[in-house]
Design an enzyme around this catalytic site. Sequence first.
Site, short mmCIF file in Angstrom:
data_model
loop_
_atom_site.label_atom_id
_atom_site.label_comp_id
_atom_site.label_asym_id
_atom_site.label_seq_id
_atom_site.Cartn_x
_atom_site.Cartn_y
_atom_site.Cartn_z
N ASN A 130 104.39 41.46 25.32
CA ASN A 130 103.23 40.58 25.42
C ASN A 130 102.05 41.29 26.06
OD1 ASN A 130 101.48 38.35 25.87
ND2 ASN A 130 103.24 36.98 26.07
N HIS B 259 105.07 32.27 16.23
CA HIS B 259 105.58 33.18 17.26
C HIS B 259 106.33 32.39 18.32
CE1 HIS B 259 101.41 32.18 18.39
NE2 HIS B 259 101.75 32.35 19.65
N GLN C 78 104.24 27.07 20.06
CA GLN C 78 103.15 26.14 19.80
C GLN C 78 103.00 26.15 18.28
OE1 GLN C 78 102.79 28.49 22.29
NE2 GLN C 78 102.07 27.42 24.08
N THR D 238 96.87 29.44 18.90
CA THR D 238 95.56 30.05 18.65
C THR D 238 95.63 31.22 17.67
OG1 THR D 238 95.77 31.49 20.57
CG2 THR D 238 94.64 29.38 20.90
N VAL D 239 96.80 31.79 17.49
CA VAL D 239 96.98 32.85 16.50
C VAL D 239 97.78 32.24 15.35
CG1 VAL D 239 97.97 35.12 16.04
CG2 VAL D 239 96.92 34.66 18.26
N GLY E 105 98.42 23.78 20.43
CA GLY E 105 97.93 24.85 21.29
C GLY E 105 97.99 26.23 20.68
#
Length: 182
Positions: A28, A97, A84, A92-93, A90
């Site tokens: 990460n 994942h 998410q 955002t990409v 939530g």
Amino acid sequence: MPKQLYFSKFPVGSQVFYRTKLSAAFVNLKPILPGHVLVIPQRAVPRLKDLTPSELTDLFTSVRKVQQVIEKVFSASASNIGIQDGVDAGQTVPHVHVHIIPRKKADFSENDLVYSELEKNEGNLASLYLTGNERYAGDERPPTSMRQAIPKDEDRKPRTLEEMEKEAQWLKGYFSEEQEKE
């Protein structure tokens, strides 16, 4: 398997430490706790419902394997597994994942605080990949009674590519050991 791997449109190939035909795990950029990693399907789709049955099976088999190794390597007794699934959750990409966050007894005095940290981490993920190693000026957090003080989001600097590559190489060694046992 393709040589380069993308997390949505962001190249992450050098940060990958585990890979199957359909999934991959990588370190990460801005971990909440040491050992916080991500597992993705190699095909970039935004939602779990968009995965084929084979991709879904491989993704969660990979999550289980990565979780077992990460817990061992980071001396954790448990893990948070988080997804998410969609913008309103939530995300955002726009690439499915799974977050794996190894946990230890009393790492947070209030166990559920990890979820707000995950929301903050996810909420800025796309911009972090877009802006490289720029700092993020996040919102002030309310004071908490954590035993392990988690740095404010803006104080958790994105790691350098070199730091992430080094961790990925280190973790790869543990997966080689696991594969030899199978």
